[in-house]
Design a protein around this motif. Sequence first.
Motif, PDB file in Angstrom:
ATOM      1  N   VAL A 113      -7.356   0.993   2.683  1.00 30.63           N
ATOM      2  CA  VAL A 113      -7.213   1.888   3.842  1.00 30.63           C
ATOM      3  C   VAL A 113      -8.469   1.767   4.692  1.00 30.63           C
ATOM      4  O   VAL A 113      -9.556   2.177   4.284  1.00 30.63           O
ATOM      5  CB  VAL A 113      -6.981   3.345   3.404  1.00 30.63           C
ATOM      6  N   THR A 173       0.835  -1.204   0.000  1.00 26.69           N
ATOM      7  CA  THR A 173       0.000   0.000   0.000  1.00 26.69           C
ATOM      8  C   THR A 173       0.868   1.252   0.000  1.00 26.69           C
ATOM      9  O   THR A 173       0.589   2.216  -0.726  1.00 26.69           O
ATOM     10  CB  THR A 173      -0.929   0.003   1.224  1.00 26.69           C
ATOM     11  N   ARG A 174       1.914   1.255   0.802  1.00 28.47           N
ATOM     12  CA  ARG A 174       2.806   2.422   0.835  1.00 28.47           C
ATOM     13  C   ARG A 174       3.482   2.648  -0.509  1.00 28.47           C
ATOM     14  O   ARG A 174       3.658   3.788  -0.953  1.00 28.47           O
ATOM     15  CB  ARG A 174       3.846   2.230   1.942  1.00 28.47           C
ATOM     16  N   LEU A 208       1.038   4.172  -2.985  1.00 32.50           N
ATOM     17  CA  LEU A 208       0.701   5.574  -2.724  1.00 32.50           C
ATOM     18  C   LEU A 208       1.944   6.439  -2.522  1.00 32.50           C
ATOM     19  O   LEU A 208       1.839   7.549  -2.001  1.00 32.50           O
ATOM     20  CB  LEU A 208      -0.204   5.663  -1.495  1.00 32.50           C
ATOM     21  N   ILE A 213      -7.906   2.798  -2.592  1.00 32.11           N
ATOM     22  CA  ILE A 213      -7.863   3.352  -1.236  1.00 32.11           C
ATOM     23  C   ILE A 213      -9.043   2.861  -0.415  1.00 32.11           C
ATOM     24  O   ILE A 213      -8.900   2.501   0.766  1.00 32.11           O
ATOM     25  CB  ILE A 213      -7.837   4.896  -1.304  1.00 32.11           C
ATOM     26  N   VAL A 232      -7.180  10.536   2.567  1.00 38.06           N
ATOM     27  CA  VAL A 232      -6.248   9.961   1.592  1.00 38.06           C
ATOM     28  C   VAL A 232      -6.780  10.159   0.173  1.00 38.06           C
ATOM     29  O   VAL A 232      -6.034  10.511  -0.749  1.00 38.06           O
ATOM     30  CB  VAL A 232      -6.007   8.469   1.888  1.00 38.06           C
ATOM     31  N   SER A 261      -0.457   3.603   7.833  1.00 37.54           N
ATOM     32  CA  SER A 261      -1.033   2.749   6.798  1.00 37.54           C
ATOM     33  C   SER A 261      -0.456   3.036   5.424  1.00 37.54           C
ATOM     34  O   SER A 261      -0.104   2.119   4.682  1.00 37.54           O
ATOM     35  CB  SER A 261      -2.552   2.926   6.746  1.00 37.54           C
ATOM     36  N   THR A 262      -0.353   4.316   5.073  1.00 38.60           N
ATOM     37  CA  THR A 262      -0.007   4.696   3.708  1.00 38.60           C
ATOM     38  C   THR A 262       1.376   5.314   3.565  1.00 38.60           C
ATOM     39  O   THR A 262       1.889   5.405   2.456  1.00 38.60           O
ATOM     40  CB  THR A 262      -1.042   5.696   3.176  1.00 38.60           C
TER      41      THR A 262
END
Length: 328
Positions: free
Chosen positions: A314, A230-231, A234, A310, A297, A270-271
Amino acid sequence: MLIHPPNLSESGPSPYFSLVRLSATVSNHDWYQTNLPIASDPNNPNARPTWATEMTRFIEEKQPIALAYRPVNPEGKLPKGDNDEDAAGDEEEEDDEDDEEEDDDDGSDWGSVEDFSKTEYLGEIDRLAGMEKVNTTRIRTWGMTASPGGGTHAVFVTLNSTIKPERHTFGGMRCRVLFGRNVAPLDERVLSMKKLSTEGRMWEWMYGGGPPVPGASDLVSVNRSARNATREKLREVALHQSCVFCGGSLQLQGRISRCGSGHSFENCASTGIPIIAPGSTHTCSVCGLKCLKPQQVKAMAQNSDLHAYIEKQVSAELCGGCGGKFMN
């Protein structure tokens, strides 16, 4: 006193133990004792659990003697009367006090106080820095316990002043529960003989240095992989953010982002996106990290193709860092 799990590969005349005495002061050097092998390691003579290190920091704190004996309330107000002239006061001014001020008297010893700004207060500390200093804190230890596998310890302590007598209950704000990991490695064979529950084995794996728990620890690894994905997805959104103070670009540095002027921001667990606006996050009740709300986000992501991703990845309820539930 605690009796630690034995090391089956070694045998000695006495079991491994740790003990704490009631009073921990700067002059009592034997308030914590242990015969764990690592404690006698010449390469690491000061090895101690985190709770013991934290207690040492408390009892070794010092203040200039003039400041330590001066009462200061939590709001940063200092009482008037630093010299005899101020202490004597003016009787005519006392007679002119109105009823409203008398009603505000709560029976404390503060009396009339003078507001000191933070700058003035810190300036006074600097002025007193060259004076003789005294230790201000002593600690009473009321109990010590260990986790089921013996990998972590917890102590219940109260912080007390060395300057004046105090009277606190166990419900007071100066009570602490301090945790620490055992400084000696755990013997996996001993843990297997204890037949710990899944929760007990998870605790020892997460906090006590115990072996991984089949199934549960694998799930944590899967969650970590999903978080990293996820990171990475994004990352462009994170790099597109700018400093709200100077407008400079932000450089990602682990858990924080920093601009060229030195302004720093915490990154979303999270991101990995910098948190640049107040009220835009949830706080995890387990790990204490902050996660951006999904709608925040999506507002940061200019590419609308990311919105569906997302919404799926998320969570508005669970922390992306550890999987715990949010407290807000």
